[in-house]
Design a protein around this motif. Structure first.
Motif, PDB file in Angstrom:
ATOM      1  N   VAL A 179       0.856  -1.184   0.000  1.00  0.00           N
ATOM      2  CA  VAL A 179       0.000   0.000   0.000  1.00  0.00           C
ATOM      3  C   VAL A 179       0.889   1.229   0.000  1.00  0.00           C
ATOM      4  O   VAL A 179       1.893   1.282   0.721  1.00  0.00           O
ATOM      5  N   CYS A 180       0.520   2.223  -0.810  1.00  0.00           N
ATOM      6  CA  CYS A 180       1.336   3.431  -0.942  1.00  0.00           C
ATOM      7  C   CYS A 180       0.442   4.658  -1.042  1.00  0.00           C
ATOM      8  O   CYS A 180      -0.564   4.647  -1.765  1.00  0.00           O
ATOM      9  N   GLY A 181       0.831   5.719  -0.318  1.00  0.00           N
ATOM     10  CA  GLY A 181       0.183   7.005  -0.482  1.00  0.00           C
ATOM     11  C   GLY A 181      -1.199   7.094   0.129  1.00  0.00           C
ATOM     12  O   GLY A 181      -1.592   6.296   0.977  1.00  0.00           O
ATOM     13  N   GLY A 182      -1.959   8.103  -0.328  1.00  0.00           N
ATOM     14  CA  GLY A 182      -3.300   8.352   0.175  1.00  0.00           C
ATOM     15  C   GLY A 182      -3.407   9.722   0.805  1.00  0.00           C
ATOM     16  O   GLY A 182      -2.440  10.494   0.854  1.00  0.00           O
ATOM     17  N   THR A 183      -4.603  10.028   1.285  1.00  0.00           N
ATOM     18  CA  THR A 183      -4.847  11.324   1.911  1.00  0.00           C
ATOM     19  C   THR A 183      -5.814  11.181   3.073  1.00  0.00           C
ATOM     20  O   THR A 183      -6.669  10.284   3.086  1.00  0.00           O
ATOM     21  N   THR A 184      -5.683  12.074   4.043  1.00  0.00           N
ATOM     22  CA  THR A 184      -6.641  12.167   5.139  1.00  0.00           C
ATOM     23  C   THR A 184      -7.769  13.136   4.794  1.00  0.00           C
ATOM     24  O   THR A 184      -8.720  13.282   5.550  1.00  0.00           O
ATOM     25  N   GLY A 185      -7.640  13.783   3.647  1.00  0.00           N
ATOM     26  CA  GLY A 185      -8.531  14.873   3.283  1.00  0.00           C
ATOM     27  C   GLY A 185      -7.884  16.221   3.505  1.00  0.00           C
ATOM     28  O   GLY A 185      -8.338  17.242   2.970  1.00  0.00           O
ATOM     29  N   HIS A 186      -6.795  16.235   4.281  1.00  0.00           N
ATOM     30  CA  HIS A 186      -6.052  17.475   4.552  1.00  0.00           C
ATOM     31  C   HIS A 186      -4.573  17.314   4.230  1.00  0.00           C
ATOM     32  O   HIS A 186      -3.941  18.230   3.727  1.00  0.00           O
TER      33      HIS A 186
END
Length: 440
Positions: A179-186
């Protein structure tokens, strides 16, 4: 011109898209985005998705919206779809599968992959409002029983943080998920984690917080793709809410060294003659399909344009080639998958720049030449469905038609659960996976 298959005569053509036709009155999934699909030999499975809810006084309401308002399952989770759908290439029909056990509630911008042609694995994602509740859980659905179960430990201190828009790939030889990367929304990430399907433990391979003073690491991002090739992870595209990253240079994570490198790709000279610089335009919310030494890239958006182009990257020489085909619709936030025999499926997505209109169309294309047996069975199904459409005889089940035609059960073993005969054993991984901890 879009390359499309003639719907009357069967003709095998690679890299040629075909739109699956839905019959009047057939139950089909509502148009959606943010879902994920996987493909077995005979079926496509779709989980989750999102559809914006129109204002009560909006002129955008459609018959589809009106039907949804009488769907108790939609009313309980709108604007998200807590649904698992199966499309059968044999019957060419969608069926909504029952949800048993504990299906993940984060239903948009999650990741999905398939294990042993039987287990649907879903990781991460977000509920609505986006980013308010995100996930770092790995859930599994036994596609034989439709039973869901979470297989990760909430106390695992090496697990990735809760995010959505991550990228995921599976190593079927060593039973690892990356799994790589992503966002919390912020905030955005470029961290790399590995999950061991034997021990059910996470391992952090790279953290930007820990490795912050290294000279080289790629920009944090979401809605990108990663592919595993020769023990290296190739990061394809992606971006943030404000920018998209170039595809002329590919960030690559060396798993053995746990280091990032940046690899220059080669442009397509023929594409340069027509337009652009010979590289795919920067984008996010696209899809990538990995077969053998090739990555196929389709769709996506750069925040201004929506793409319908179709590219191939040769990982051995890092050469881009723009294929002489286009998706019949420009799409982003769609989902794509490929069967073990090389049949590409593309389902759903956003189709206009106002971010409102979505589709429930399913497109297919062959990415490689299948066996003659596969092609023969595909031709048989083509003519069965063509004759059913012409005669309006949709009563007799497909498996009975195949039986009446005396189609040998061994013509297509992977479809044998549709033909009245004993089903052969399904292929398994080349390693021992702790399936005893997965739902039976």
């Amino acid at each position: 011109m879009h390359a499309m298959i003639d719907t009357n005569m069967y003709s095998f053509q690679a890299f040629c898209f075909h739109k699956m036709q839905y019959k009047d009155g057939q139950t089909v999934p509502t148009a959606r985005s943010g879902h994920r699909i996987v493909s077995t030999h005979s079926d496509v499975y779709s989980y989750g998705g999102y559809k914006p809810v129109m204002d009560e006084d909006s002129d955008e309401d459609s018959d589809e919206d009106m039907e949804l308002e009488s769907d108790d399952q939609w009313l309980a989770t709108k604007p998200l779809f807590k649904e698992l759908w199966r499309f059968s290439y044999v019957t060419r029909q969608w069926t909504r599968q029952p949800l048993r056990g504990v299906p993940p509630p984060e239903l948009a911008s999650h990741c999905a992959t398939l294990l042993d042609n039987k287990y649907l694995l879903v990781f991460g994602g977000t509920s609505f409002p986006f980013g308010e509740t995100s996930s770092n859980r790995l859930s599994v659905c036994n596609l034989t029983t439709n039973e869901w179960k979470c297989i990760t430990n909430s106390d695992d201190n090496e697990a990735p943080i809760e995010m959505y828009g991550q990228a995921l790939t599976i190593d079927r030889t060593s039973a690892h998920i990356y799994v790589c990367g992503g966002t919390t929304g912020h905030q955005y990430a470029i961290d790399v984690h590995r999950f061991d399907l034997q021990t059910h433990l996470w391992h952090c391979l790279y953290s930007r917080d820990i490795n912050f003073f290294e000279d080289l690491f790629p920009e944090s991002r979401y809605r990108h793709a990663i592919v595993l090739h020769k023990n290296k992870l190739y990061v394809i595209g992606g971006g943030t809410s404000f920018q998209c990253f170039s595809l002329s240079t590919i960030p690559v994570f060396d798993i053995d060294l746990r280091k990032w490198v940046s690899i220059e790709t080669r442009s397509d000279l023929n594409a340069m003659i027509d337009e652009g610089d010979g590289y795919p335009k920067s984008r996010r919310c696209h899809d990538c399909i990995h077969i053998d030494d090739f990555v196929y890239l389709l769709g996506g958006t750069d925040n201004e344009m929506i793409f319908d182009d179709f590219w191939r990257l040769d990982l051995n020489v890092m050469q881009w080639t723009r294929l002489n085909a286009r998706i019949p619709r420009a799409l982003y936030f769609h989902s794509s998958s490929v069967s073990p025999t090389g049949r590409l499926s593309v389902f759903g997505g956003v189709v206009n720049t106002n971010h409102i209109e979505r589709t429930n169309e399913l497109f297919t294309a062959w990415l490689k030449i299948p066996t003659l047996k596969e092609m023969a069975f595909d031709a048989v199904l083509h003519y069965i469905h063509r004759n059913r459409n012409e005669t309006k005889d949709n009563v007799k089940p497909i498996d009975e038609i195949l039986f009446d035609l005396q189609i040998p059960a061994n013509l297509r073993p992977e479809y044998s659960h549709r033909i009245p005969t004993q089903q052969p054993p399904q292929p398994t991984l080349n390693c021992t996976v702790s399936l005893t901890r997965l739902p039976a």
